[in-house]
Design an enzyme around this catalytic site. Structure first.
Site, PDB file in Angstrom:
ATOM      1  CE  LYS A 241      31.423  46.824   9.901  1.00 45.11           C
ATOM      2  NZ  LYS A 241      32.368  46.571   8.621  1.00 45.11           N
TER       3      LYS A 241
ATOM      4  CG  ASP B  26      33.912  49.225   6.683  1.00 44.04           C
ATOM      5  OD1 ASP B  26      34.425  49.690   5.816  1.00 44.04           O
ATOM      6  OD2 ASP B  26      34.087  48.145   7.077  1.00 44.04           O
TER       7      ASP B  26
ATOM      8  CD  GLN C 157      25.376  54.017   7.136  1.00 44.14           C
ATOM      9  OE1 GLN C 157      24.955  54.975   7.930  1.00 44.14           O
ATOM     10  NE2 GLN C 157      25.874  52.763   7.708  1.00 44.14           N
TER      11      GLN C 157
ATOM     12  NE  ARG D 157      33.844  51.345   0.948  1.00 41.91           N
ATOM     13  CZ  ARG D 157      34.169  50.734   2.067  1.00 41.91           C
ATOM     14  NH1 ARG D 157      33.401  50.624   3.219  1.00 41.91           N
ATOM     15  NH2 ARG D 157      35.523  50.396   1.980  1.00 41.91           N
TER      16      ARG D 157
ATOM     17  CE  LYS E 169      21.061  51.050  -4.011  1.00 40.20           C
ATOM     18  NZ  LYS E 169      20.093  50.211  -4.568  1.00 40.20           N
TER      19      LYS E 169
ATOM     20  CE  LYS F  21      15.863  48.299  -5.185  1.00 39.49           C
ATOM     21  NZ  LYS F  21      17.274  48.562  -5.284  1.00 39.49           N
TER      22      LYS F  21
ATOM     23  CG  HIS G  50      26.618  44.719  -5.170  1.00 38.16           C
ATOM     24  ND1 HIS G  50      26.170  45.108  -3.720  1.00 38.16           N
ATOM     25  CD2 HIS G  50      27.865  44.364  -5.140  1.00 38.16           C
ATOM     26  CE1 HIS G  50      27.108  44.784  -3.135  1.00 38.16           C
ATOM     27  NE2 HIS G  50      28.378  44.406  -3.595  1.00 38.16           N
TER      28      HIS G  50
ATOM     29  NE  ARG H 283      26.670  44.433   8.533  1.00 36.79           N
ATOM     30  CZ  ARG H 283      27.503  44.286   9.507  1.00 36.79           C
ATOM     31  NH1 ARG H 283      26.883  44.115  10.460  1.00 36.79           N
ATOM     32  NH2 ARG H 283      28.944  44.109   9.287  1.00 36.79           N
ATOM     33  NE  ARG H 284      26.991  42.144   2.821  1.00 41.74           N
ATOM     34  CZ  ARG H 284      27.060  43.429   3.556  1.00 41.74           C
ATOM     35  NH1 ARG H 284      28.175  43.104   4.142  1.00 41.74           N
ATOM     36  NH2 ARG H 284      26.481  44.286   3.931  1.00 41.74           N
TER      37      ARG H 284
END
Ligand code: FDA
Length: 314
Positions: free
Chosen positions: A102, A136, A166, A187, A190, A204, A230, A291-292
Protein backbone atom coordinates in the site's frame (compact mmCIF):
# COMPACT_ATOMS: atom_id res chain seq x y z
CA UNK A 1 -27.76 -0.58 2.23
CA UNK A 2 -26.94 -3.16 4.92
CA UNK A 3 -23.48 -3.51 3.34
CA UNK A 4 -22.87 0.23 3.73
CA UNK A 5 -24.03 0.16 7.39
CA UNK A 6 -21.85 -2.82 8.26
CA UNK A 7 -18.79 -1.26 6.57
CA UNK A 8 -19.43 1.97 8.44
CA UNK A 9 -19.83 0.21 11.81
CA UNK A 10 -16.58 -1.74 11.48
CA UNK A 11 -14.81 1.35 10.10
CA UNK A 12 -15.74 3.16 13.35
CA UNK A 13 -14.62 0.22 15.49
CA UNK A 14 -11.31 0.10 13.59
CA UNK A 15 -10.52 3.51 15.08
CA UNK A 16 -10.93 2.30 18.67
CA UNK A 17 -7.59 2.17 20.49
CA UNK A 18 -8.95 0.01 23.33
CA UNK A 19 -10.44 -2.56 20.93
CA UNK A 20 -7.11 -2.62 19.10
CA UNK A 21 -5.24 -3.29 22.38
CA UNK A 22 -7.71 -6.04 23.30
CA UNK A 23 -7.52 -7.66 19.84
CA UNK A 24 -3.73 -7.42 19.78
CA UNK A 25 -3.38 -9.42 22.98
CA UNK A 26 -5.66 -12.26 21.84
CA UNK A 27 -5.85 -12.17 18.06
CA UNK A 28 -2.59 -13.80 16.98
CA UNK A 29 -1.99 -16.24 19.85
CA UNK A 30 -0.37 -19.37 18.50
CA UNK A 31 -3.13 -21.64 19.73
CA UNK A 32 -6.49 -20.50 18.48
CA UNK A 33 -5.79 -16.77 17.97
CA UNK A 34 -8.99 -15.60 16.26
CA UNK A 35 -7.25 -13.39 13.69
CA UNK A 36 -5.16 -16.30 12.40
CA UNK A 37 -7.96 -17.26 10.07
CA UNK A 38 -7.23 -14.14 7.97
CA UNK A 39 -3.61 -13.27 8.86
CA UNK A 40 -0.80 -15.65 7.93
CA UNK A 41 1.39 -14.71 10.90
CA UNK A 42 3.18 -11.82 12.52
CA UNK A 43 6.61 -12.78 11.12
CA UNK A 44 7.90 -13.37 7.60
CA UNK A 45 8.91 -16.94 8.58
CA UNK A 46 5.30 -17.77 9.47
CA UNK A 47 4.04 -16.16 6.26
CA UNK A 48 6.54 -18.11 4.14
CA UNK A 49 5.38 -21.37 5.75
CA UNK A 50 1.75 -20.40 4.93
CA UNK A 51 2.81 -19.64 1.33
CA UNK A 52 4.49 -23.03 1.02
CA UNK A 53 1.23 -24.69 2.09
CA UNK A 54 -0.69 -22.59 -0.45
CA UNK A 55 1.67 -23.59 -3.26
CA UNK A 56 1.31 -27.24 -2.23
CA UNK A 57 -2.45 -26.84 -2.93
CA UNK A 58 -1.60 -25.77 -6.50
CA UNK A 59 -2.39 -22.08 -5.91
CA UNK A 60 -0.44 -18.89 -6.66
CA UNK A 61 0.21 -16.23 -4.03
CA UNK A 62 0.94 -12.60 -3.39
CA UNK A 63 2.58 -11.66 -0.10
CA UNK A 64 1.59 -8.48 1.75
CA UNK A 65 3.43 -6.94 4.69
CA UNK A 66 0.54 -5.33 6.57
CA UNK A 67 0.71 -1.66 7.42
CA UNK A 68 -0.75 1.61 6.21
CA UNK A 69 -0.60 5.33 6.89
CA UNK A 70 2.89 5.83 8.33
CA UNK A 71 3.29 9.14 10.15
CA UNK A 72 6.82 10.20 9.15
CA UNK A 73 9.00 10.07 6.05
CA UNK A 74 11.72 8.27 8.03
CA UNK A 75 9.21 5.56 8.84
CA UNK A 76 8.16 5.35 5.17
CA UNK A 77 11.79 4.98 4.02
CA UNK A 78 12.32 2.30 6.69
CA UNK A 79 9.29 0.37 5.34
CA UNK A 80 10.76 0.46 1.84
CA UNK A 81 14.06 -0.95 3.19
CA UNK A 82 12.11 -3.67 5.00
CA UNK A 83 10.44 -4.58 1.71
CA UNK A 84 13.82 -4.80 -0.03
CA UNK A 85 15.07 -7.14 2.73
CA UNK A 86 11.87 -9.15 2.39
CA UNK A 87 12.50 -9.66 -1.35
CA UNK A 88 15.86 -11.25 -0.55
CA UNK A 89 14.33 -13.60 2.00
CA UNK A 90 11.46 -14.56 -0.32
CA UNK A 91 14.00 -15.33 -3.06
CA UNK A 92 16.02 -17.50 -0.67
CA UNK A 93 12.86 -19.38 0.44
CA UNK A 94 11.98 -20.39 -3.14
CA UNK A 95 8.30 -19.33 -2.92
CA UNK A 96 6.67 -17.43 -5.78
CA UNK A 97 7.97 -13.88 -6.26
CA UNK A 98 4.87 -11.73 -6.05
CA UNK A 99 4.14 -9.02 -3.48
CA UNK A 100 1.38 -6.49 -2.75
CA UNK A 101 1.82 -3.18 -0.92
CA UNK A 102 0.00 0.00 0.00
CA UNK A 103 1.39 3.42 -0.92
CA UNK A 104 0.38 5.06 2.38
CA UNK A 105 2.89 2.60 3.90
CA UNK A 106 5.49 4.32 1.72
CA UNK A 107 4.47 7.86 2.68
CA UNK A 108 1.70 8.78 0.21
CA UNK A 109 -0.25 10.76 2.80
CA UNK A 110 2.91 12.83 3.51
CA UNK A 111 4.77 13.44 0.26
CA UNK A 112 4.27 12.09 -3.24
CA UNK A 113 7.86 12.54 -4.45
CA UNK A 114 9.24 10.56 -1.49
CA UNK A 115 6.68 7.84 -2.18
CA UNK A 116 7.94 7.59 -5.77
CA UNK A 117 11.52 7.24 -4.44
CA UNK A 118 10.49 4.59 -1.91
CA UNK A 119 8.56 2.56 -4.48
CA UNK A 120 11.38 2.94 -7.03
CA UNK A 121 13.80 1.43 -4.50
CA UNK A 122 11.51 -1.60 -4.15
CA UNK A 123 10.92 -1.99 -7.89
CA UNK A 124 14.65 -1.76 -8.64
CA UNK A 125 15.31 -4.56 -6.17
CA UNK A 126 12.32 -6.54 -7.48
CA UNK A 127 13.19 -6.38 -11.18
CA UNK A 128 16.28 -8.63 -11.43
CA UNK A 129 14.60 -11.46 -9.49
CA UNK A 130 11.48 -11.33 -11.68
CA UNK A 131 9.17 -10.16 -8.88
CA UNK A 132 5.76 -8.72 -9.68
CA UNK A 133 4.63 -5.86 -7.41
CA UNK A 134 0.94 -5.02 -7.02
CA UNK A 135 -0.05 -1.63 -5.63
CA UNK A 136 -3.21 -2.14 -3.56
CA UNK A 137 -5.83 0.60 -3.88
CA UNK A 138 -6.80 2.47 -0.73
CA UNK A 139 -9.73 4.80 -0.06
CA UNK A 140 -10.83 7.42 -2.57
CA UNK A 141 -8.75 10.43 -1.36
CA UNK A 142 -5.59 8.48 -2.33
CA UNK A 143 -6.60 7.27 -5.79
CA UNK A 144 -5.32 10.18 -7.90
CA UNK A 145 -1.94 10.12 -6.18
CA UNK A 146 -1.71 6.32 -6.31
CA UNK A 147 -2.29 6.33 -10.08
CA UNK A 148 0.18 9.22 -10.53
CA UNK A 149 2.94 7.42 -8.61
CA UNK A 150 2.24 4.22 -10.54
CA UNK A 151 2.32 6.00 -13.92
CA UNK A 152 5.51 7.90 -13.09
CA UNK A 153 7.33 4.64 -12.46
CA UNK A 154 5.66 2.80 -15.34
CA UNK A 155 6.84 5.55 -17.72
CA UNK A 156 10.31 5.29 -16.18
CA UNK A 157 10.39 1.71 -17.48
CA UNK A 158 9.24 -0.34 -14.49
CA UNK A 159 6.71 -2.73 -16.00
CA UNK A 160 6.86 -5.25 -13.16
CA UNK A 161 4.11 -3.33 -11.37
CA UNK A 162 0.31 -3.23 -11.54
CA UNK A 163 -2.62 -1.56 -9.78
CA UNK A 164 -6.06 -2.30 -8.33
CA UNK A 165 -9.38 -0.71 -9.34
CA UNK A 166 -12.59 -0.80 -7.29
CA UNK A 167 -15.99 -1.34 -8.94
CA UNK A 168 -17.72 0.57 -6.11
CA UNK A 169 -16.28 3.85 -7.40
CA UNK A 170 -17.90 5.84 -10.20
CA UNK A 171 -14.49 6.84 -11.55
CA UNK A 172 -13.16 3.32 -12.12
CA UNK A 173 -14.46 2.98 -15.68
CA UNK A 174 -12.34 5.97 -16.77
CA UNK A 175 -9.37 4.79 -14.67
CA UNK A 176 -9.55 1.37 -16.31
CA UNK A 177 -9.31 2.90 -19.78
CA UNK A 178 -6.28 4.93 -18.63
CA UNK A 179 -4.46 1.87 -17.22
CA UNK A 180 -5.42 -0.39 -20.15
CA UNK A 181 -3.97 2.21 -22.54
CA UNK A 182 -0.58 1.72 -20.86
CA UNK A 183 -0.84 -2.07 -21.12
CA UNK A 184 -0.49 -2.49 -17.36
CA UNK A 185 -2.02 -5.22 -15.24
CA UNK A 186 -5.18 -4.52 -13.19
CA UNK A 187 -6.66 -6.39 -10.24
CA UNK A 188 -10.42 -5.75 -10.18
CA UNK A 189 -12.11 -5.72 -6.72
CA UNK A 190 -15.43 -4.44 -5.37
CA UNK A 191 -13.75 -2.08 -2.86
CA UNK A 192 -13.23 -2.54 0.88
CA UNK A 193 -13.67 1.03 2.12
CA UNK A 194 -16.63 3.03 3.34
CA UNK A 195 -17.02 5.70 0.65
CA UNK A 196 -19.43 8.66 0.35
CA UNK A 197 -22.40 8.62 -2.03
CA UNK A 198 -20.79 11.37 -4.13
CA UNK A 199 -18.01 9.04 -5.31
CA UNK A 200 -19.32 5.50 -4.87
CA UNK A 201 -22.29 3.22 -5.45
CA UNK A 202 -23.94 2.40 -2.12
CA UNK A 203 -25.91 -0.74 -2.93
CA UNK A 204 -24.44 -4.21 -3.46
CA UNK A 205 -26.55 -4.51 -6.61
CA UNK A 206 -24.95 -1.45 -8.23
CA UNK A 207 -21.43 -2.44 -7.13
CA UNK A 208 -21.96 -5.91 -8.61
CA UNK A 209 -23.31 -4.53 -11.90
CA UNK A 210 -20.28 -2.24 -12.19
CA UNK A 211 -17.99 -5.18 -11.38
CA UNK A 212 -19.42 -7.18 -14.30
CA UNK A 213 -19.10 -4.19 -16.67
CA UNK A 214 -15.47 -3.60 -15.68
CA UNK A 215 -14.68 -7.32 -15.81
CA UNK A 216 -15.90 -7.42 -19.43
CA UNK A 217 -13.77 -4.42 -20.42
CA UNK A 218 -10.79 -5.90 -18.62
CA UNK A 219 -11.08 -9.32 -20.25
CA UNK A 220 -11.56 -7.69 -23.67
CA UNK A 221 -8.88 -4.97 -23.51
CA UNK A 222 -6.69 -5.61 -20.45
CA UNK A 223 -3.36 -7.29 -19.84
CA UNK A 224 -3.49 -10.54 -17.84
CA UNK A 225 -6.40 -9.35 -15.65
CA UNK A 226 -6.90 -10.44 -12.05
CA UNK A 227 -10.53 -10.93 -11.04
CA UNK A 228 -10.43 -10.70 -7.25
CA UNK A 229 -13.67 -11.76 -5.59
CA UNK A 230 -15.24 -14.51 -3.45
CA UNK A 231 -18.65 -13.90 -4.96
CA UNK A 232 -19.87 -16.98 -6.87
CA UNK A 233 -22.05 -14.76 -9.10
CA UNK A 234 -19.08 -12.61 -10.18
CA UNK A 235 -17.01 -15.73 -10.78
CA UNK A 236 -19.74 -17.36 -12.87
CA UNK A 237 -20.17 -14.16 -14.94
CA UNK A 238 -16.40 -14.04 -15.56
CA UNK A 239 -16.16 -17.68 -16.63
CA UNK A 240 -19.19 -17.29 -18.93
CA UNK A 241 -17.86 -14.11 -20.58
CA UNK A 242 -14.37 -15.59 -21.04
CA UNK A 243 -15.81 -18.75 -22.60
CA UNK A 244 -18.08 -16.74 -24.92
CA UNK A 245 -15.18 -14.54 -26.09
CA UNK A 246 -12.64 -17.37 -26.30
CA UNK A 247 -10.39 -15.90 -23.58
CA UNK A 248 -8.06 -18.74 -22.55
CA UNK A 249 -7.95 -19.82 -18.90
CA UNK A 250 -4.29 -18.84 -18.70
CA UNK A 251 -4.92 -15.31 -20.06
CA UNK A 252 -6.35 -14.13 -16.72
CA UNK A 253 -6.57 -15.28 -13.10
CA UNK A 254 -8.87 -15.27 -10.11
CA UNK A 255 -7.68 -13.97 -6.74
CA UNK A 256 -9.01 -14.45 -3.19
CA UNK A 257 -7.98 -13.48 0.32
CA UNK A 258 -6.16 -15.82 2.70
CA UNK A 259 -8.70 -17.69 4.83
CA UNK A 260 -11.76 -16.79 2.76
CA UNK A 261 -13.68 -19.44 0.76
CA UNK A 262 -10.91 -22.04 0.72
CA UNK A 263 -13.39 -24.47 -0.83
CA UNK A 264 -13.93 -22.18 -3.81
CA UNK A 265 -10.19 -21.50 -4.11
CA UNK A 266 -9.45 -25.22 -4.52
CA UNK A 267 -12.45 -25.82 -6.78
CA UNK A 268 -11.37 -23.12 -9.27
CA UNK A 269 -7.77 -24.34 -9.31
CA UNK A 270 -9.10 -27.88 -9.87
CA UNK A 271 -11.00 -26.62 -12.94
CA UNK A 272 -7.74 -25.28 -14.37
CA UNK A 273 -8.14 -21.57 -13.56
CA UNK A 274 -5.23 -19.59 -12.16
CA UNK A 275 -6.05 -18.89 -8.50
CA UNK A 276 -3.88 -16.48 -6.52
CA UNK A 277 -4.16 -16.05 -2.74
CA UNK A 278 -3.44 -12.70 -1.09
CA UNK A 279 -1.37 -13.57 1.98
CA UNK A 280 -1.18 -10.77 4.58
CA UNK A 281 1.23 -10.91 7.51
CA UNK A 282 2.84 -8.64 10.10
CA UNK A 283 2.08 -7.04 13.42
CA UNK A 284 -0.07 -4.22 11.94
CA UNK A 285 -3.01 -6.49 11.14
CA UNK A 286 -5.84 -4.74 12.99
CA UNK A 287 -7.30 -2.40 10.24
CA UNK A 288 -7.07 -5.17 7.61
CA UNK A 289 -8.79 -7.58 9.98
CA UNK A 290 -11.60 -5.10 10.72
CA UNK A 291 -12.25 -4.61 6.99
CA UNK A 292 -12.72 -8.39 6.66
CA UNK A 293 -15.30 -8.32 9.46
CA UNK A 294 -17.10 -5.41 7.79
CA UNK A 295 -17.44 -7.45 4.59
CA UNK A 296 -19.08 -10.33 6.41
CA UNK A 297 -20.44 -9.60 9.87
CA UNK A 298 -21.17 -13.35 10.25
CA UNK A 299 -17.41 -13.64 10.87
CA UNK A 300 -17.93 -11.93 14.23
CA UNK A 301 -19.69 -15.05 15.58
CA UNK A 302 -16.68 -17.12 14.60
CA UNK A 303 -14.37 -14.67 16.38
CA UNK A 304 -16.41 -14.47 19.59
CA UNK A 305 -16.33 -18.29 19.71
CA UNK A 306 -12.54 -18.12 19.29
CA UNK A 307 -12.11 -15.57 22.09
CA UNK A 308 -14.30 -17.53 24.49
CA UNK A 309 -12.49 -20.81 23.87
CA UNK A 310 -9.12 -19.02 24.08
CA UNK A 311 -10.01 -17.48 27.46
CA UNK A 312 -11.36 -20.80 28.66
CA UNK A 313 -8.03 -22.40 27.85
CA UNK A 314 -5.90 -19.87 29.70
P1 FDA B 1 -18.93 -9.68 -1.44
O1 FDA B 1 -18.42 -8.81 -0.35
O2 FDA B 1 -20.20 -9.31 -2.11
O3 FDA B 1 -19.00 -11.15 -0.89
C1 FDA B 1 -19.48 -12.26 -1.66
C2 FDA B 1 -19.37 -13.53 -0.83
O4 FDA B 1 -17.99 -13.81 -0.58
C3 FDA B 1 -19.98 -13.43 0.54
O5 FDA B 1 -21.35 -13.73 0.51
C4 FDA B 1 -19.18 -14.46 1.31
O6 FDA B 1 -19.62 -15.75 1.01
C5 FDA B 1 -17.80 -14.30 0.74
N1 FDA B 1 -16.98 -13.34 1.51
C6 FDA B 1 -16.61 -12.10 1.14
N2 FDA B 1 -15.83 -11.51 2.06
C7 FDA B 1 -15.70 -12.41 3.05
C8 FDA B 1 -15.01 -12.40 4.29
N3 FDA B 1 -14.30 -11.35 4.68
N4 FDA B 1 -15.10 -13.50 5.05
C9 FDA B 1 -15.80 -14.58 4.66
N5 FDA B 1 -16.47 -14.65 3.49
C10 FDA B 1 -16.43 -13.58 2.71
N6 FDA B 1 -10.13 -3.91 -1.73
C11 FDA B 1 -9.65 -2.66 -1.91
O7 FDA B 1 -10.38 -1.69 -1.69
N7 FDA B 1 -8.36 -2.49 -2.34
C12 FDA B 1 -7.54 -3.52 -2.64
O8 FDA B 1 -6.39 -3.30 -3.04
C13 FDA B 1 -8.05 -4.84 -2.46
N8 FDA B 1 -7.27 -5.93 -2.71
C14 FDA B 1 -7.84 -7.19 -2.69
C15 FDA B 1 -7.13 -8.29 -3.13
C16 FDA B 1 -7.73 -9.53 -3.23
C17 FDA B 1 -6.95 -10.70 -3.73
C18 FDA B 1 -9.11 -9.68 -2.87
C19 FDA B 1 -9.83 -11.00 -3.01
C20 FDA B 1 -9.82 -8.60 -2.39
C21 FDA B 1 -9.20 -7.36 -2.28
N9 FDA B 1 -9.89 -6.25 -1.81
C22 FDA B 1 -9.36 -4.99 -1.98
C23 FDA B 1 -11.17 -6.44 -1.06
C24 FDA B 1 -12.39 -6.29 -1.94
O9 FDA B 1 -12.54 -4.95 -2.33
C25 FDA B 1 -13.65 -6.75 -1.21
O10 FDA B 1 -13.84 -5.96 -0.09
C26 FDA B 1 -13.65 -8.21 -0.80
O11 FDA B 1 -13.05 -9.01 -1.77
C27 FDA B 1 -15.10 -8.71 -0.58
O12 FDA B 1 -15.83 -8.59 -1.78
P2 FDA B 1 -16.28 -9.84 -2.68
O13 FDA B 1 -15.95 -9.53 -4.10
O14 FDA B 1 -15.73 -11.10 -2.17
O15 FDA B 1 -17.87 -9.80 -2.63
Amino acid sequence: MLDAISKSFFHTLAGSASLKRFASSYGMRRNGGFARRFIAGETLEEAIAACQAIQARGLFLTLDLLGESVTSLNEAAAVSRTYVGMLERVTASGIERNISLKLTQLGLALDRASTVDNLRRILEAALPGGFFVRIDMENSPFIDDTLEVFETLWRAGFHNVGVVLQSALHRSEADLKRVNALGARVRLVKGAYKEPRAVAFQSKHEVDEAFVRLMKTLLSEGTYPAIATHDPKMIAATKAFAAERGVAKNAYEFQMLYGVRRDLQSALAGEGYGMRIYVPFGTEWFPYFMRRLGERPANVGFIVKGILSDRGAS
